[in-house]
Enzyme design. Structure first.
Site, short mmCIF file in Angstrom:
data_model
loop_
_atom_site.label_atom_id
_atom_site.label_comp_id
_atom_site.label_asym_id
_atom_site.label_seq_id
_atom_site.Cartn_x
_atom_site.Cartn_y
_atom_site.Cartn_z
N GLU A 296 0.76 -1.15 -0.06
CA GLU A 296 -0.02 -0.01 -0.18
C GLU A 296 0.91 1.05 0.01
OE1 GLU A 296 -3.92 2.20 2.21
OE2 GLU A 296 -2.95 0.15 3.09
N ASN B 244 -12.43 -1.81 -0.71
CA ASN B 244 -11.27 -2.16 0.52
C ASN B 244 -12.23 -1.78 1.93
OD1 ASN B 244 -8.81 -2.71 2.17
ND2 ASN B 244 -9.34 -0.64 2.58
N GLU B 245 -12.47 -3.03 2.57
CA GLU B 245 -13.06 -2.46 3.83
C GLU B 245 -14.61 -1.98 3.68
OE1 GLU B 245 -10.24 -1.05 6.62
OE2 GLU B 245 -9.27 -2.85 6.76
N CYS C 162 -6.66 1.52 2.11
CA CYS C 162 -7.44 2.80 2.19
C CYS C 162 -7.01 3.81 1.04
CB CYS C 162 -7.23 3.36 3.59
SG CYS C 162 -8.30 2.69 4.79
#
Length: 686
Positions: free
Chosen positions: A76, A396-397, A278
């Protein structure tokens, strides 16, 4: 599957023998282990003629395959992992765009060489690049014949925390410039205060039209905290844009920092999840990672502000560079796409079609023929051969977000219609014994927790359904807010090893797993701990990094049936530690490419307690005369031990010869340790 015993704790009395005895438990651990007592490792490979506290039984004839992609890495853009890290670019904010498309604007970290009387610096919106309109204007007010300091005046860039410049190596410096008249510009590497120049080259600019300049610098000295400076003693005006400085020698010439690539290669990852996290979403969608802005010539990429981790990225490490990274690592790319959802805003499902098309275009860029629209863009960038993209994570999430499931289904249907071989990963957790209410090939699972809970997670997937979508544990790590583990502790790594052993044993329902985060630049971190810390010239792996090296042979290996038992004699003697601890083990059979592709057996054992433990290992279903001990690898130390730039090897694996031949051996496990026993198997069976 591992078999465990459980018993009530019994205190050791002074009259009882102080032999080390281990207890093997199933339940959750509720307390962190206390710091371990001093312990001198047994120099012998085996502990012969001792009463052992436990028994590891490995049935070599009972096995099943482990997925080829079980263990990989997750990259990331966080902690300057790429921009200022793995990507070898030395200049930060090279296009002067980080302050926004305004005039004037903030150009940090660029600084001025000179004062108000000698030089004037501003920005203007007159670049030759349509998407990067900001350019720097420099008015030199002094002249070499009057008032100018001998070194000249201008601007400098310190990079991200200093540039590592090495004597004798070559560096490529590229920039665009134009001038109001004949103008001489000195391009130099200098010490952090500019007092000593270690490489310099002067160029003459005499065109009012933008022109690309490409020079080479060869330093006469090394300096780990250098800066790039562009200076002049000629009165006049010059405009500058897209200033880049790269070492000439990068990994395979692909732009990656060699020392950091070596650390990734040592993990032998079989997949690369990218670029977030994120980072993919953005706090707001306007600041999300948009792949089309990261392909094509680097000068034309607009860059963007990552508002989750709060720093600017020039996006030189873009979509193609991520795909290239996966290829260079021999790993499958796992592309995490934005599904129209940021942290604070969402696209309604009725309006999601353009985002779906953007995703389909990204697949064509990766997999399309050089004659296709987006495949041709990839080919022009130097990679005509398609990439092996077979995994896409949708968001993502985001599972709990209002529009996630509606958006997800649009992406899923589009992928399966156009590319039915691609595995689609949902954000919705399928580990809670409730079927996922939408189609998926894999589900994403993240866990950040304490060492005791992480150890207990070794059994997390034991009772999960053996059908339906498989798990992708794309983010796991021990984190302890408020505790001193910024650089990752040994006890955290040992508990994570237990978790990975549990994943290995449950690899029929877990397809992939990766630690998170991967990289952190020292002094520029938004999240700790991270597997690899680095500065401009050095790097080190935390204990969790080294723990992962014990699992590199597991991908595509055969998982052997392993049981762990406590000895009845030990329990009856009462020699059970008062504070309940646990042992967990797994075994694999793999082909050792470093030993003429011979068959090996690797037995891994975690000792999650503060005292050594005597163990007996027995192999069944194998000719005992065909088993030859080769090496014992141990990761151990004090529970709180950490690595650092000053002491990068405080916690690293230690390798010993292991001369125990045959199907039965007694061994000693060090306190808070992960131990791997590698045995050559000369039997004819596979």
């Amino acid at each position: 599957m591992g078999c465990s015993l459980k018993s009530s704790p019994i205190s050791l009395s002074p009259q009882q023998p102080q032999q080390v005895v281990c207890l093997f438990v199933v339940g959750l651990l509720t307390l962190l282990p206390p710091p371990r007592q001093a312990y001198a490792a047994d120099d012998h490979s085996t502990a012969r003629k001792r009463n052992t506290a436990g028994h590891v039984i490995v049935n070599v004839s009972s096995h099943r395959p482990i997925p080829h992609t079980l263990f990989g890495i997750f990259f990331e853009e966080i902690n300057h992992a790429g921009d200022g890290g793995l990507w070898a670019e030395l200049v930060a904010n090279r296009g002067f765009e980080a302050g926004g498309q305004h005039s004037p604007s903030c150009i940090a970290p660029w600084g001025r060489v000179g004062d108000d009387e000698t030089v004037y610096i501003t920005t203007e919106l007159n670049s030759c690049f349509k998407r990067n309109k900001v350019a720097l204007r420099m008015d030199v007010l002094c002249d070499k014949k009057k008032d100018c300091p001998s070194g000249g005046v201008g601007i400098f860039n310190p990079g991200n925390g200093g540039m590592n410049i090495e004597e004798g190596k070559r560096y490529n410096v590229v920039f665009y410039a134009r001038s109001s008249g004949t103008f001489e510009l000195a391009v130099s590497f200098a010490t952090s205060d500019g007092s000593h120049v270690i490489a310099t080259h002067t160029v003459r600019i005499q065109t009012f039209k933008w022109k690309k300049f490409h020079i080479h610098l060869k330093p006469v000295a090394s300096y780990t905290n250098a800066r790039l400076q562009l200076t002049s003693t000629v009165k006049g005006t010059v405009w500058l844009d897209q200033v880049s400085a790269m070492p000439q020698h990068t990994y395979k010439g692909h732009g990656y920092r060699i020392d950091l690539m070596k650390k990734l290669l040592a993990l032998k990852p079989r997949f690369l999840r990218f670029p977030g996290g994120c980072y993919v979403e953005g706090t707001r969608l306007m600041n999300a990672f948009r792949w089309k802005d990261t392909v094509g010539p680097w000068e034309e990429r607009p860059g963007h502000y990552g508002d989750v981790w709060n720093y600017w990225s020039d996006d030189a490490l873009g979509y193609l560079e991520y795909l290239q990274l996966a290829e260079d690592l021999g790993a499958r790319p796992v592309w995490v796409i934005n599904n129209g959802i940021g942290h604070q805003d969402e696209v309604d499902t009725s309006l999601i079609a353009p985002f779906v098309q953007e995703m389909l275009d990204s697949i064509e860029f990766a997999r399309g023929s050089p004659g296709s629209k987006w495949g041709s863009v990839r080919a022009k960038m130097g990679h005509p051969k398609p990439f092996d993209l077979k995994h896409i994570a949708v968001g993502n999430e985001d599972c709990g977000k209002q529009n996630y499931k509606g958006n997800y289904l649009k992406f899923y249907d589009a992928i399966k219609q156009a590319y039915p071989d691609i595995q689609v990963i949902t954000n919705c957790d399928g580990s809670r014994n409730q079927p996922i209410d939408h189609p998926a090939d894999l589900y994403d699972y993240h866990t950040y927790t304490s060492p005791d809970v992480m150890f207990a997670h070794a059994q997390l997937f034991d009772d999960k359904p053996r059908s339906g979508p498989k798990a992708f544990v794309s983010e796991y790590a021990v984190t302890e807010p408020g505790r001193t583990n910024d650089n990752g502790t040994l006890v955290g790594a040992i508990s994570e090893a237990a978790f990975l052993i549990g994943i290995e044993r449950n690899s029929d329902v877990v397809e992939m797993a990766s630690y998170a985060p991967l990289f952190a630049r020292v002094g520029s971190t938004q999240w700790k701990p991270d597997a690899i810390f680095f500065n401009s010239s050095e790097s080190y792996g935390i204990p969790s990094y080294w723990m992962q090296t014990f699992f590199i042979e597991s991908n595509g290996a055969k998982l052997l049936n392993t049981n762990v038992r406590a000895s009845a004699q030990a329990i009856y003697n009462g020699n059970v530690l008062a504070n309940t601890r646990a042992i967990i083990s797994s075994a694999i059979r793999y082909v050792n490419k470093e030993d003429d592709k011979k068959n090996y057996i690797r037995i891994k054992v975690v000792n999650f307690q503060d005292k050594p433990c005597d163990m007996r290992i027995t192999l069944k279903g194998v000719n005992p005369h065909a088993i030859k001990g080769r090496k014992r690898t141990v990761l151990s130390g004090r529970a709180s031990d950490q690595n650092s730039l000053d002491n990068p090897n405080k916690v690293v694996p230690k390798v010993y010869s292991f001369n125990a031949d045959g199907a039965e051996m007694d061994v000693v496990l060090e306190p808070y340790s992960l131990t791997a026993f590698d045995l050559l198997d000369e039997s004819k069976s596979n």
